[in-house]
Scaffold this motif. Structure first.
Motif, PDB file in Angstrom:
ATOM      1  N   HIS A 281       0.849  -1.179   0.000  1.00 55.00           N
ATOM      2  CA  HIS A 281       0.000   0.000   0.000  1.00 55.00           C
ATOM      3  C   HIS A 281       0.887   1.232   0.000  1.00 55.00           C
ATOM      4  CE1 HIS A 281      -3.035   2.916   1.116  1.00 55.00           C
ATOM      5  NE2 HIS A 281      -3.945   1.993   0.866  1.00 55.00           N
ATOM      6  N   THR A 282       0.523   2.164  -0.874  1.00 54.61           N
ATOM      7  CA  THR A 282       1.367   3.372  -0.934  1.00 54.61           C
ATOM      8  C   THR A 282       1.291   4.137   0.365  1.00 54.61           C
ATOM      9  OG1 THR A 282      -0.503   4.441  -1.950  1.00 54.61           O
ATOM     10  CG2 THR A 282       1.253   3.734  -3.418  1.00 54.61           C
ATOM     11  N   LYS A 283       2.442   4.702   0.747  1.00 52.65           N
ATOM     12  CA  LYS A 283       2.422   5.645   1.862  1.00 52.65           C
ATOM     13  C   LYS A 283       1.944   6.987   1.308  1.00 52.65           C
ATOM     14  CE  LYS A 283       6.114   3.697   4.670  1.00 52.65           C
ATOM     15  NZ  LYS A 283       7.552   3.684   4.965  1.00 52.65           N
ATOM     16  N   SER A 284       1.162   7.702   2.086  1.00 53.20           N
ATOM     17  CA  SER A 284       0.670   8.984   1.573  1.00 53.20           C
ATOM     18  C   SER A 284       1.827   9.977   1.496  1.00 53.20           C
ATOM     19  CB  SER A 284      -0.417   9.523   2.484  1.00 53.20           C
ATOM     20  OG  SER A 284       0.120   9.747   3.764  1.00 53.20           O
TER      21      SER A 284
END
Lengths: 286, 340
Positions: A281-284
C-alpha cells in the motif's frame, strides 16, 4: 418404581443439523469390557461429501467474522461445556473405562484448551503477521488468512480432549472443519456437536462424523474442495497414502501424532492452517 | 351483456392446429368450451407419480450417460438486469467449452439471453452458431416484455421481431397470465399466434417459439394443463414452465403434467412438441429426475435438444463437478469449474 432407561440416539452433526448417516448404517459402541453402550451412526463417503459442502458454505461467514467475534463465539463454547461437565464425565467414564477423577481431568483440560485457543483469535495475527521493511514508499504487510475447509482425523485414543485439541486451533483463524471422531469413543464427539449446535457457532463451521476413519479418510484426503488435512489421529491408517493423495490438490497436511502430548496446545497448530497474504500500500505523500 | 357476447363470438386467428382440433370457426366461445372441457388433474396422484419417478437410482455408466445428456439439453441462461456484452461473451465461451480440462465434454444446446444481447451472443458464437443447422449452439432470446409480459401487443411483437432480426434461433415468449387467469383465453391465444407470426424471417424460415406458461402464477394444475393445451393449439413449438423470476419455478409435478399434455398431443396428431423446465433446477440429482420423468412419460425420443431443454445457469457447474468425480474418482470442488 423402576423406569426404563431412555437410550440416546447418537447421530452425525452436519451443517448445524443432526442427520443419520445417508447410508443408514450404525455401529455398536461398547465399553472397554465389551458391554453395549450405544449405537452410533457410521458415516459414509457421501456423508463426508455433504459435510464438506456444509463446511464450504459456512466458510465465508466464519472467516469474515471479526477475530474478536470469533473469540467470543469460541469462548461461549467453553462456557457451555462447563455447564455440561457432568454429562461429558459420565460418557468418558462409561466409554473409556477410566476413573471419574481421570475423566473430570480430561473434561477440565478440554475446556481450558477452548478458552486458551479462544483467546488467540484476535492475537495470533500479531504474531504470525508482519510489517515488512521494503525499499520504497510503501507499507508492505503480511497477514495470515484462513486456508478454507480443514478435514481432521481426530486422535483415536481420547474421547473429548483429543477432538477439542484438533478442532479448536483450526477454528481460530476462521477455517471451517470436517472432523472424523474417534471410532472407539465417538459419544463425546456427538455430545460436543450438541454443545456447538446450542452455542453461537454458525451451522456448518464444525461438522462431526462418526464411523470408520479408514473408510472416510481417503475421500477427504482426495476431495478437491478440502484445503487442509490434519492427520493427527491417523497413525493407524495408511497415512502416507493419505498424504500422497492430499498432495494432488496441494493441501496443507499435518502428520499423525501419538502419545500423551499429541496435539498439545500450540500457536503452530493455528498457523498451520493459514495462508499468508501480503499487501502493498502506498504511503501517503507527507 | 353486449360486450360479453361480442367477445365470446369474436373470431380468433385461424391457427391451423386449433382449426384442425376444434373444427368449425374458431371463436372465443369454442376455445373456452374446449379448454374447460379438458378433465381436471388428480393433484395427489400427479405429485405421487412425480415423487415415485424421483426415487430411481441412476449410477455409474447410466449416470455418465445422463450427465452428458443433461449438458446437451441445457439452455445456458443469463437473464439479469446487470448483463453486459462481456458477460454474454463469457457465457458463450462456457457454452462452447463447458469443461476446458476435458475435451470429451459435450456442448450445451443453446444460450438464452435478453433480446438486446442477441447480437453479442451471435458474434461470440461465430462458427459454433447453429443458425438453422442441426449442429452447433442456438441462440435463444426472451421476448414479449419478459418476464412480466405487461406491455401492449405492438411492443411485444416489435420485441420479438427485433430479436429474430438480430439472429435469434429461438424465442422464449411469456403468456399474459393476467388475461389467462381472468378467463380471456382468446386474447392469450391471439397473442401467441401473433408472436409466432413475428418469429418468421424474411427468407420464410421461422425461429422456434417457446411459450412460457409461468406455472408459479397459474395457481392450479388444472390451469397448467389448460395453458399447455392453449399454447400448443396456438402454435407453440415448446412449452416452458417458468421465467425463473417467480417462485416456485419448475417443479417435477408441473413438468410431468406438461409432458403428459405433450404425450397426449403426440398421440392425437403425431406431432412432437418440446418441453422446457426452467428455474430452480440446480443439481445434477434433480436434473436426472427430470430425465427419468421425460423418458417414462413422453418417451426416450424426447431426450434430444429439439424436444427437451433445461433452462438453467448454475446446473451446468454441478453437472461438471459430477462428471469430474466420475472421471477422476474423487470429489471435485467449485475451484475446478469456471465462475459464471
Amino acid at each position: 418404581m423402576t423406569r426404563l432407561a431412555v437410550a440416546k440416539t447418537y447421530k452425525l452433526y452436519i451443517g448445524g443439523k443432526f442427520p443419520r448417516s445417508e447410508s443408514g448404517r450404525t455401529y455398536e459402541v461398547v465399553t472397554p469390557k465389551g458391554a453395549f453402550l450405544a449405537n452410533a451412526a457410521k458415516a459414509s463417503r457421501k456423508d463426508a461429501r455433504d459435510a464438506v459442502v456444509s463446511a464450504r458454505a459456512a466458510f465465508g461467514g466464519w472467516a469474515g467474522a471479526t477475530a474478536y467475534n470469533r473469540g467470543q463465539v469460541l469462548y461461549r463454547i467453553a462456557e457451555l461445556l462447563e455447564g455440561r461437565r457432568a454429562q461429558f464425565v459420565d460418557e468418558i467414564v462409561a466409554s473409556e473405562g477410566v476413573s471419574t477423577a481421570a475423566a473430570t481431568a480430561q473434561v477440565d483440560e478440554a475446556i481450558d484448551r477452548w478458552v486458551w485457543y479462544a483467546g488467540w483469535t484476535d492475537k495470533f495475527a500479531q504474531v504470525a503477521g508482519n510489517a515488512n521493511p521494503v525499499a520504497g514508499p510503501y507499507f508492505n504487510i503480511s497477514v495470515p488468512e484462513p486456508t478454507g475447509v480443514v478435514a481432521i482425523i481426530a486422535p483415536q485414543s481420547s474421547s473429548l480432549l483429543g477432538l477439542v485439541s484438533a478442532v479448536a486451533p483450526a477454528l481460530v483463524a476462521g477455517n471451517t472443519v470436517v472432523v472424523v471422531a474417534s471410532e472407539a469413543f465417538p459419544l463425546s464427539a456427538v455430545s460436543l456437536g450438541e454443545v456447538l449446535a446450542t452455542s453461537d457457532v454458525p451451522g456448518g463451521v464444525v461438522n462431526i462424523l462418526t464411523g470408520s476413519p479408514a473408510e472416510i479418510a481417503s475421500w477427504l484426503a482426495s476431495h478437491a474442495d478440502v484445503n487442509a488435512l490434519d492427520l493427527v489421529g491417523a497413525g493407524n491408517l495408511e497415512w502416507v497414502d493419505l498424504q500422497i493423495s492430499a498432495a494432488e490438490t496441494l493441501k496443507r497436511v499435518l502428520s499423525p501424532e501419538s502419545g500423551a502430548d499429541a496435539a498439545m496446545p500450540s500457536l503452530g497448530r493455528i498457523i498451520a492452517f493459514t495462508e499468508t497474504k501480503t499487501v502493498w500500500h502506498t504511503k501517503s505523500m507527507l | 351483456m353486449t360486450i360479453e357476447t361480442t367477445r365470446s363470438t369474436r373470431s380468433l386467428a385461424p391457427a391451423s392446429r386449433a382449426v384442425d382440433i376444434l373444427g368449425g370457426e374458431l371463436t372465443d366461445a369454442s376455445l373456452r368450451r374446449y379448454l374447460e372441457g379438458i378433465p381436471g388433474v388428480d393433484a395427489v396422484g400427479l405429485e405421487q407419480r412425480a415423487a415415485g419417478l424421483g426415487t430411481r437410482s441412476i449410477k455409474t455408466t447410466s449416470k455418465k450417460f445422463a450427465l452428458d445428456t443433461i449438458i446437451g439439453l441445457i439452455d445456458l441462461t443469463t437473464l439479469e438486469g446487470a448483463d453486459t456484452p462481456g458477460k454474454v461473451r463469457s457465457l458463450v465461451a462456457k457454452a462452447v467449452t463447458p469443461d476446458p480440462g476435458d475435451p470429451t465434454c459435450p456442448r450445451v444446446a443453446a444460450v438464452c439471453v435478453y433480446g438486446d444481447m442477441v447480437p453479442y451472443a451471435v458474434a461470440a458464437l461465430g462458427s459454433a452458431h447453429a443458425a438453422g443447422t442441426n449442429t452447433g449452439i442456438n441462440v435463444a432470446a426472451v421476448a414479449t416484455a419478459f418476464p412480466s409480459g405487461r406491455a401492449s401487443l405492438a411492443v411485444k411483437l416489435a420485441d420479438t421481431a427485433d430479436a429474430v432480426a438480430a439472429g435469434a434461433d429461438e424465442i422464449d415468449m411469456v403468456i399474459d397470465r393476467g388475461a389467462f387467469l381472468s378467463g380471456r383465453y382468446g386474447q392469450v391465444f391471439d397473442e401467441i399466434v401473433a408472436v409466432k407470426e413475428a418469429c418468421r424471417r424474411s427468407d420464410g424460415s421461422s425461429a422456434h417459439l417457446k411459450v412460457i406458461l409461468e406455472t408459479g402464477e397459474l395457481n392450479t394444475y388444472d390451469n397448467v394443463r389448460r395453458a399447455s393445451w392453449l399454447a400448443i393449439l396456438a402454435g407453440g413449438d415448446f412449452i416452458k414452465t417458468s421465467t425463473g423470476k417467480v417462485a416456485p419455478a419448475a417443479t417435477l409435478p408441473v413438468t410431468l403434467l406438461m409432458l403428459e399434455v405433450v404425450r397426449d398431443w403426440h398421440r392425437l396428431t403425431g406431432e412432437r412438441i418440446g418441453v422446457k423446465p426452467a428455474g430452480g433446477i440446480r443439481s445434477s440429482k434433480d436434473a436426472i429426475k427430470y430425465l427419468v420423468t421425460v423418458a417414462e412419460t413422453a418417451g426416450e425420443e424426447w431426450l434430444r435438444p429439439s424436444l427437451f431443454r433445461f433452462g438453467a445457469s448454475s446446473l451446468l457447474n454441478d453437472v461438471l463437478l459430477q462428471r469430474q468425480k466420475l472421471a477422476t474418482g474423487h470429489y471435485s470442488g467449485a475451484d475446478y469449474v469456471t465462475i459464471d
